[in-house]
Design an enzyme around this catalytic site. Sequence first.
Site, mmCIF file in Angstrom:
data_model
loop_
_atom_site.group_PDB
_atom_site.id
_atom_site.type_symbol
_atom_site.label_atom_id
_atom_site.label_comp_id
_atom_site.label_asym_id
_atom_site.label_seq_id
_atom_site.Cartn_x
_atom_site.Cartn_y
_atom_site.Cartn_z
ATOM 1 N N SER A 159 46.582 36.523 43.898
ATOM 2 C CA SER A 159 47.841 35.994 43.362
ATOM 3 C C SER A 159 47.930 35.907 41.840
ATOM 4 O O SER A 159 49.008 35.655 41.312
ATOM 5 C CB SER A 159 48.128 34.610 43.960
ATOM 6 O OG SER A 159 48.653 34.737 45.253
ATOM 7 N N SER A 218 51.324 35.710 44.315
ATOM 8 C CA SER A 218 52.331 34.672 44.276
ATOM 9 C C SER A 218 52.648 34.176 42.869
ATOM 10 O O SER A 218 53.696 33.575 42.668
ATOM 11 C CB SER A 218 51.867 33.490 45.131
ATOM 12 O OG SER A 218 50.713 32.904 44.578
ATOM 13 N N LYS A 278 52.140 27.618 36.459
ATOM 14 C CA LYS A 278 52.625 27.913 37.818
ATOM 15 C C LYS A 278 52.999 26.601 38.508
ATOM 16 O O LYS A 278 52.272 25.607 38.376
ATOM 17 C CB LYS A 278 51.522 28.645 38.586
ATOM 18 C CG LYS A 278 51.950 29.200 39.943
ATOM 19 C CD LYS A 278 50.777 29.927 40.600
ATOM 20 C CE LYS A 278 51.149 30.557 41.937
ATOM 21 N NZ LYS A 278 50.022 31.271 42.562
#
Lengths: 481, 482
Positions: free
Chosen positions: A170, A146, A71
């Site tokens: 997330s 996210s 990420k």
Amino acid sequence: MHLYELPIHQLRDKIDRQEVSPAEVLAAFYRRINEVEERVKAYITLTEEQAGVRASEPLSGPLAGVPLAIKDNISTAGIKTTCSSRLLANYVPPYDATVVNRLNQAGAIILGKTNLDEFAMGSSTENSGLYPTRNPWNLECVPGGSSGGSAAAVAAGAAAGALGSDTGGSIRQPAAFCGVVGLKPTYGNVSRYGLVAFASSLDQIGPITKDVADAALLLNAICGHDPLDSTSVDRPQPDYTQFIKEGVQGMRIGLPREYFSMDFDQEVKTSVLAAVQRLEQAGARVEEVSLPSADFALAAYYIIAPAEASSNLARYDGVRYGYRSKQNAKLSEMFTSTRSQGFGDEVKRRIMLGTYALSSGYYDAYYLKAQQARTLIKEDFDQLFKEYDLLISPTTPTTAFKFGEMSDPIDMYQADIFTVPVNIAGIPAISLPCGLDSKGLPIGLQMMGGHFAEGKILQAAYTLEQLLAFKEQPAEVGGAE
Amino acid sequence: MRMEYEVVIGLEVHAQLATVSKIFCGCSTEFGGEANSQICPICLGLPGTLPVLNKKVVDYALMAGLALNCELSRHSKFDRKNYFYPDLPKAYQISQFDRPICQNGYIEIETAAGRKRIGITRIHMEEDAGKLNHEGSIDCSTGSLVDYNRTGVPLIEIVSEPDLRSPAETREYLNQLKQILQYLGVSDCNMEEGSLRCDANVSLRPLGQKEFGTKTELKNMNSFKAVEKALHYEITRQRSLLEQGKKVVQETRTWDDNLAQTISMREKEEAHDYRYFPEPDLLPLEVDHSWIEQIRSNLPELPREKKERFIDQYGLPEYDAGVLTASRALADFFEEGVRAYHEPKAISNWMMGEFLRLLKEAGITVEQAKITGQLLAELLQLIDEGTISSKLAKTVFAESFKTGKDPAAIVEEKGLKQISDQGQLDQLVSRVIAAHPAVVADIRNGKDQAIGFLVGQIMKETRGKANPGLVNKLIREKIETG
């Protein structure tokens, strides 16, 4: 079976038996990325060159030759780490996050950095400052967020596994939307050093994988005390792969009444309860339980997380790195215009919320109150975990929604209703797919455990995974020839 | 009738701690390095970095707390103080807000009216900010550069109660505080290098009134002298306002050393909201009993105890003991000398006279001087043994001060050995007596003090090396018998 379809543990077997080389595996994944990336847009940066060099070197360790996605809010030395923000669009960290160091030591190869909602604030990747990622199951739907880029990459076969970060859901929510496994470890089990902070007391890095066994493998590689993170806990580390075995006989499972009595998608509820029944048939003892303070969780979360974020994001002022506005005749003007132009709406909204909550005169009514609610929520969970091994709920109230469907931020915040309490309490939780809804979208089931009960969670999740034998693949991106 | 006012002063002192590394990372704290040469991702506050507390900082804060008679907090924590400034890379300072490490202490100062206790409200730990360097002059600067070497250097802030009643008391408080911190070795308290910084809150109130008057906060005082001068100026300014029936405005004022006045920085205290909240990246700080006891047992002797011991143990006058315990290095020098020489007062005299004078001339500290207490003791022995005269001993001392050589070697090298050989001196005495018949006549006529002239002549001829006692005796004998 294509190489990109294999879970990590099977890839590792093939590499160990020298049926395939790390370079061949890597090439297969980049071919797959080329195939699907235009549609899915999971990545912000691809690191093909560095990865190629690494695949040609002798690699050893439990993840030797495994291509992973990271990420883009996790720092990588010499590789852009943008947080999907205009403010950091060209920021290149000079150091590796502890988890990246550990993955490298375990022999993994980094494919690239994945998309997210700006600074991990959001549940759909629609808040990305660059572009949204699309759900491989239905390109008109969001992948969740996210960590939407990481979840979509794993679901599309564009990475063997990935790291995400989870502040209020997330990792788990995008894993649920994309039909993959997402594990949020106990707060303090995985070092946060190098994770660009959103809400420091809630953030935790964790794996997003094709199956439960892979989650255990990745957790093994990244967990454990780190002297660079004072909040990481120094305790003996179990080998989490030893929990990859069937068996829920006698396990006590609670179903929080407050969750299941909420008004949410009937198909999700039916699917989750059917899965729970399978566990019961396999010998688990299932009971309804009460989590009375869960009601406060979302409210407390939307005080604490923005408060910490308002402070954590204050450093992006245009002085040292990242974007600097050209309107900078005066210092205060430079600060204001840099931040006004650099941050997206959702980030600004949360900075304002947090600044307000911490302001003198409001601190006691908001921040302090939220911390008190947090204590109550923790105590509720602690109490339940004295009697129950696990709690089960849906991961999300709905399956993946369409782009633009959640235009009101409050609706979007409601999407975290089942995941947020876990972060507030600092406990571990996993999301794994338990079926598809009538639209063909995956449904996620969440298992929660007490502090450092990742082992129990993995064992129950693995058992359920075997019982359900969920094998569907995302339709939209298809297989390659 | 003219109103009598009482002065009320409180101090906030920031002392840089003398740790080798910074408070939350491993970077060096050394002063004067090339700009931005002592930085890392952590003290630069790069995205994703986290602070890890340097335990030595807590040790030092606890030492200061014990020496300043504070209550030590068993449960303490760090907080974030949020504000934007280019020298603050995280846009918050990690400090301590509502649970400081030490509270409720005091310092005793000597005043004209006797010993007085000045309360210490709190001591807390925090990180220092960087330093802005403006290109060109401040009013027409074309740009500013930031040096982050100082960012993350550990500080303690020591906040006093508003117990000080005059600039002189304030100066005395600062002297005591500096002396204690230096004794502990927790700070070098060098104001020029900024390792000790002091802000003062000052107000006036009619004598006998309980409520405080409106205060101003004084900043930018770079020496103790400047603190005293700024306070005098500000007290006069406030008194004249009050006497004219005007009001003192609550504000921050900066001391301008060149203009010798305080200047308003901003009208009214800006309502600063630092939005303090507990630092989530650090665990609460738990200080257990054994930690405190370990600090307590390693606490060095403090200035006041040492002074009293010097009086008792060495029979020094209070004044001597005060001078010699002004710094730990000076006291250690003295005790080293005393260990090798039997007469403490002689060591003291030489230190207070020659040693301090030479230090002042050379502009160096005790630590920088090459001479040691041991060498001074050796020098005094040479005098006692009659090897050198006490007059020449000063020359030897100065040489040893400069070079660190041992006194016997210097005496040898420079041929300064005292002439006590009677045969050699006899000849000289005879010659001098023959050359000055008028003086000899005076002596014979009872002008005894004229003998000094003859001794002086001999000392001159021997370049001070003749044993003056022996010369004196020989002259008398010669005149009486001649």
